[in-house]
Design an enzyme around this catalytic site. Sequence first.
Site, PDB file in Angstrom:
ATOM      1  N   CYS A   1      75.088  -1.553 -54.130  1.00  0.00           N
ATOM      2  CA  CYS A   1      74.236  -1.121 -55.237  1.00  0.00           C
ATOM      3  C   CYS A   1      74.707  -1.804 -56.510  1.00  0.00           C
ATOM      4  O   CYS A   1      75.906  -1.919 -56.744  1.00  0.00           O
ATOM      5  CB  CYS A   1      74.305   0.396 -55.405  1.00  0.00           C
ATOM      6  SG  CYS A   1      73.229   1.010 -56.723  1.00  0.00           S
TER       7      CYS A   1
ATOM      8  N   CYS B   1      77.739   2.873 -60.801  1.00  0.00           N
ATOM      9  CA  CYS B   1      78.258   4.156 -61.303  1.00  0.00           C
ATOM     10  C   CYS B   1      79.749   4.231 -60.974  1.00  0.00           C
ATOM     11  O   CYS B   1      80.159   3.906 -59.852  1.00  0.00           O
ATOM     12  CB  CYS B   1      77.511   5.319 -60.660  1.00  0.00           C
ATOM     13  SG  CYS B   1      75.739   5.237 -60.984  1.00  0.00           S
TER      14      CYS B   1
ATOM     15  N   CYS C   1      70.065  11.042 -44.046  1.00  0.00           N
ATOM     16  CA  CYS C   1      70.276  10.446 -45.361  1.00  0.00           C
ATOM     17  C   CYS C   1      70.332   8.935 -45.157  1.00  0.00           C
ATOM     18  O   CYS C   1      71.208   8.438 -44.441  1.00  0.00           O
ATOM     19  CB  CYS C   1      71.586  10.999 -45.903  1.00  0.00           C
ATOM     20  SG  CYS C   1      72.143  10.219 -47.396  1.00  0.00           S
TER      21      CYS C   1
ATOM     22  N   HIS D   1      74.098  14.085 -63.871  1.00  0.00           N
ATOM     23  CA  HIS D   1      75.572  14.081 -63.991  1.00  0.00           C
ATOM     24  C   HIS D   1      76.127  14.283 -65.398  1.00  0.00           C
ATOM     25  O   HIS D   1      77.286  14.666 -65.543  1.00  0.00           O
ATOM     26  CB  HIS D   1      76.195  12.815 -63.388  1.00  0.00           C
ATOM     27  CG  HIS D   1      75.807  12.565 -61.971  1.00  0.00           C
ATOM     28  ND1 HIS D   1      75.767  13.566 -61.024  1.00  0.00           N
ATOM     29  CD2 HIS D   1      75.417  11.438 -61.328  1.00  0.00           C
ATOM     30  CE1 HIS D   1      75.373  13.066 -59.863  1.00  0.00           C
ATOM     31  NE2 HIS D   1      75.150  11.777 -60.023  1.00  0.00           N
TER      32      HIS D   1
ATOM     33  N   GLU E   1      75.195   2.568 -44.395  1.00  0.00           N
ATOM     34  CA  GLU E   1      75.541   3.794 -43.692  1.00  0.00           C
ATOM     35  C   GLU E   1      74.382   4.781 -43.676  1.00  0.00           C
ATOM     36  O   GLU E   1      73.528   4.769 -44.556  1.00  0.00           O
ATOM     37  CB  GLU E   1      76.748   4.430 -44.348  1.00  0.00           C
ATOM     38  CG  GLU E   1      76.504   4.708 -45.813  1.00  0.00           C
ATOM     39  CD  GLU E   1      77.683   5.362 -46.479  1.00  0.00           C
ATOM     40  OE1 GLU E   1      78.803   4.908 -46.241  1.00  0.00           O
ATOM     41  OE2 GLU E   1      77.462   6.317 -47.221  1.00  0.00           O
TER      42      GLU E   1
ATOM     43  N   CYS F   1      81.148   6.325 -57.870  1.00  0.00           N
ATOM     44  CA  CYS F   1      80.474   6.149 -56.579  1.00  0.00           C
ATOM     45  C   CYS F   1      81.067   4.963 -55.821  1.00  0.00           C
ATOM     46  O   CYS F   1      81.187   3.863 -56.367  1.00  0.00           O
ATOM     47  CB  CYS F   1      78.984   5.930 -56.832  1.00  0.00           C
ATOM     48  SG  CYS F   1      78.065   5.348 -55.394  1.00  0.00           S
TER      49      CYS F   1
ATOM     50  N   CYS G   1      77.907   9.124 -50.555  1.00  0.00           N
ATOM     51  CA  CYS G   1      77.441   7.803 -50.923  1.00  0.00           C
ATOM     52  C   CYS G   1      78.411   6.627 -50.753  1.00  0.00           C
ATOM     53  O   CYS G   1      79.276   6.398 -51.581  1.00  0.00           O
ATOM     54  CB  CYS G   1      77.041   7.921 -52.388  1.00  0.00           C
ATOM     55  SG  CYS G   1      75.985   6.642 -52.951  1.00  0.00           S
TER      56      CYS G   1
HETATM   57  N1  SAH Z   1      71.199   5.633 -56.097  1.00  0.00           N
HETATM   58  C1  SAH Z   1      70.599   6.912 -55.942  1.00  0.00           C
HETATM   59  C2  SAH Z   1      70.681   7.438 -54.523  1.00  0.00           C
HETATM   60  C3  SAH Z   1      71.962   7.230 -53.773  1.00  0.00           C
HETATM   61  S1  SAH Z   1      73.342   8.133 -54.336  1.00  0.00           S
HETATM   62  C4  SAH Z   1      71.197   7.889 -56.937  1.00  0.00           C
HETATM   63  O1  SAH Z   1      72.185   7.553 -57.573  1.00  0.00           O
HETATM   64  O2  SAH Z   1      70.636   8.959 -57.085  1.00  0.00           O
HETATM   65  C5  SAH Z   1      72.984   9.782 -53.776  1.00  0.00           C
HETATM   66  C6  SAH Z   1      73.688  10.858 -54.580  1.00  0.00           C
HETATM   67  O3  SAH Z   1      75.115  10.835 -54.328  1.00  0.00           O
HETATM   68  C7  SAH Z   1      73.518  10.692 -56.096  1.00  0.00           C
HETATM   69  O4  SAH Z   1      73.192  11.929 -56.686  1.00  0.00           O
HETATM   70  C8  SAH Z   1      74.890  10.215 -56.489  1.00  0.00           C
HETATM   71  O5  SAH Z   1      75.146  10.453 -57.848  1.00  0.00           O
HETATM   72  C9  SAH Z   1      75.783  10.998 -55.557  1.00  0.00           C
HETATM   73  N2  SAH Z   1      77.162  10.512 -55.462  1.00  0.00           N
HETATM   74  C10 SAH Z   1      77.604   9.242 -55.532  1.00  0.00           C
HETATM   75  N3  SAH Z   1      78.940   9.193 -55.411  1.00  0.00           N
HETATM   76  C11 SAH Z   1      79.350  10.456 -55.261  1.00  0.00           C
HETATM   77  C12 SAH Z   1      80.636  11.067 -55.098  1.00  0.00           C
HETATM   78  N4  SAH Z   1      81.741  10.344 -55.072  1.00  0.00           N
HETATM   79  N5  SAH Z   1      80.678  12.411 -54.986  1.00  0.00           N
HETATM   80  C13 SAH Z   1      79.541  13.160 -55.013  1.00  0.00           C
HETATM   81  N6  SAH Z   1      78.311  12.648 -55.160  1.00  0.00           N
HETATM   82  C14 SAH Z   1      78.221  11.315 -55.289  1.00  0.00           C
HETATM   83 FE1  SF4 Z   2      74.054   3.154 -57.014  1.00  0.00          FE
HETATM   84 FE2  SF4 Z   2      75.935   4.925 -56.329  1.00  0.00          FE
HETATM   85 FE3  SF4 Z   2      74.960   4.872 -58.821  1.00  0.00          FE
HETATM   86 FE4  SF4 Z   2      73.410   5.760 -56.814  1.00  0.00          FE
HETATM   87  S1  SF4 Z   2      75.301   6.709 -57.552  1.00  0.00           S
HETATM   88  S2  SF4 Z   2      72.850   4.330 -58.467  1.00  0.00           S
HETATM   89  S3  SF4 Z   2      74.142   4.405 -55.168  1.00  0.00           S
HETATM   90  S4  SF4 Z   2      76.116   3.228 -57.842  1.00  0.00           S
END
Ligand code: SAH
Ligand code: SF4
Length: 346
Positions: free
Chosen positions: A107, A111, A100, A210, A87, A114, A327
Site C-alpha cells: 500500500c 500509515c 477479509c 483513528h 494475504e 500499519c 492488516c
Molecule cells: N486501506 C484501508 C483498508 C485496509 S486496512 C484502510 O486503511 O481502511 C483495514 C483496517 O485495519 C483499517 O481500519 C486500518 O486502519 C486497520 N489497521 C491497520 N494496521 C493496524 C494495526 N496494526 N492494528 C489495528 N488495526 C490496523
Molecule cells: Fe494502506 Fe495500511 Fe493505511 Fe490502510 S491502514 S491505507 S492498508 S497503509
Amino acid sequence: MSSAYEYTKEQLGDLLGDEPRYRVDQVWHGLWNEAQTFSEITTIPRTLRSRLHEQFKPSLEVANDVQSDRGVTRKWVFRLFDGATIETVLMSYEDRVTVCVSSQAGCGVGCTFCATGQAGFTRHLTTGEVIEQVMFAAREAAPRRLSNVVFMGMGEPLENYRVTVDVVKRLHEYRGLSARHLTVSTVGVAPAIERLAKEGLPLTLAVSLHAANNETRSELIPLNRRYPLERLHQACLNWIATTSRRLSFEWALIDGVNDTEQAMHELASYAQSLRAHVNLIPLNPTPGYLVLGSSAKRVHEFRDGLEALGINVTVRNTRGRSIDAACGQLASVTNAKRRLIPVRSA
Ligand code: SAH
Ligand code: SF4
C-alpha cells in the site's frame, strides 16, 4: 494465461466460443455459486474440464497457511504470478462467515502503525485476484456458506478504484451479496468516496479515522495532509446524502496517542455530526511502530465514555492476533524476520 474470475459471464461465453449456452451456464454456476475448481465441476464433460484447465490458470498460490482460535480464524499468504504476496483472512462467527480481502499488494498510503504501510506499494491487484481470494475462502469455509466480504486486508481499495467497483458489482450480481454483507474500508480518499457514492453500489463504507484532529491524524495517516478532516467530512456528508446509508468509523486504539479523554471528545463530536457508528479496534503492534495498543481496561473505558456521549460504538475483537491477522502483518513476517520488538510508550 489468466484466471476465469477475471471475466464476466458474457466474456467467458465468448472465450468458450463453440460451447453451447447451457455449458457456459454450468461452468458459471460451478465457478460462482459452488466456488468449485474446474475438476470439481462434474456436470460438464471431462474434455471440457481439461480444456478449461489449459485455458485458465488460478492466480493464487498458497505461500503460508496459519490458523488461530482453534481454527475459527484462518489466514493465507498467497504468492501471485509475479512473486508479489498478499494475504487473506477467513473468520467464522456463529451467525456469519467473513473473508477479509486484499485490494493491492502492499500500500502506498504509508500509515505509520500499519505493517502494509510500512512495507510500501508493490502493485494493484486485478479483479480476478481479488475475487479468487473470496472463492478460495468460500471453498475453505464449506459446508458453511461464506456470507460477508470486507476489504480490510492489504491495500487501499479506493486507490484501486475500478477493480474495487468491479468486484463489488460482481459479488452482488453473481453471488447475491448485498450492502449488509459487503464492506469497503477506506483510509479516506475524499474524491473517491464521492465518486463511489454515485455508483449506486450495494455496500457499506467504513472510514479509518483513528484521529479527529488534523495534527495527530496526519502523523498516523500521511494522506490526511492531502484530504484533511474537513474535506473528509464533506465527502462523508456527500456519501450519506447520496446513498442514504450510515457509515462507520474505524478507530485503532493506540496507547497515549488516540485513547485520551480529549481524543474521545474529538471523535464523539466528529461522529455525532455524521451520525456514524464507531468500531474500536485495539491496535495490533507492528515491527515498525514502537507504540502499543491500549490496554483492555482503557478500551472499555473509552467505549463506555463514547456511549455516554451518545455514540453508537462496538469493540471489534482482535481475531487472530496470534497469527498477526491485522492488516499486512503476516506477509511482512513471512518476508522478513521481525527486527524490532514493540515497546510500550512512555
Ligand atoms: N486501506 C484501508 C483498508 C485496509 S486496512 C484502510 O486503511 O481502511 C483495514 C483496517 O485495519 C483499517 O481500519 C486500518 O486502519 C486497520 N489497521 C491497520 N494496521 C493496524 C494495526 N496494526 N492494528 C489495528 N488495526 C490496523
Ligand atoms: Fe494502506 Fe495500511 Fe493505511 Fe490502510 S491502514 S491505507 S492498508 S497503509
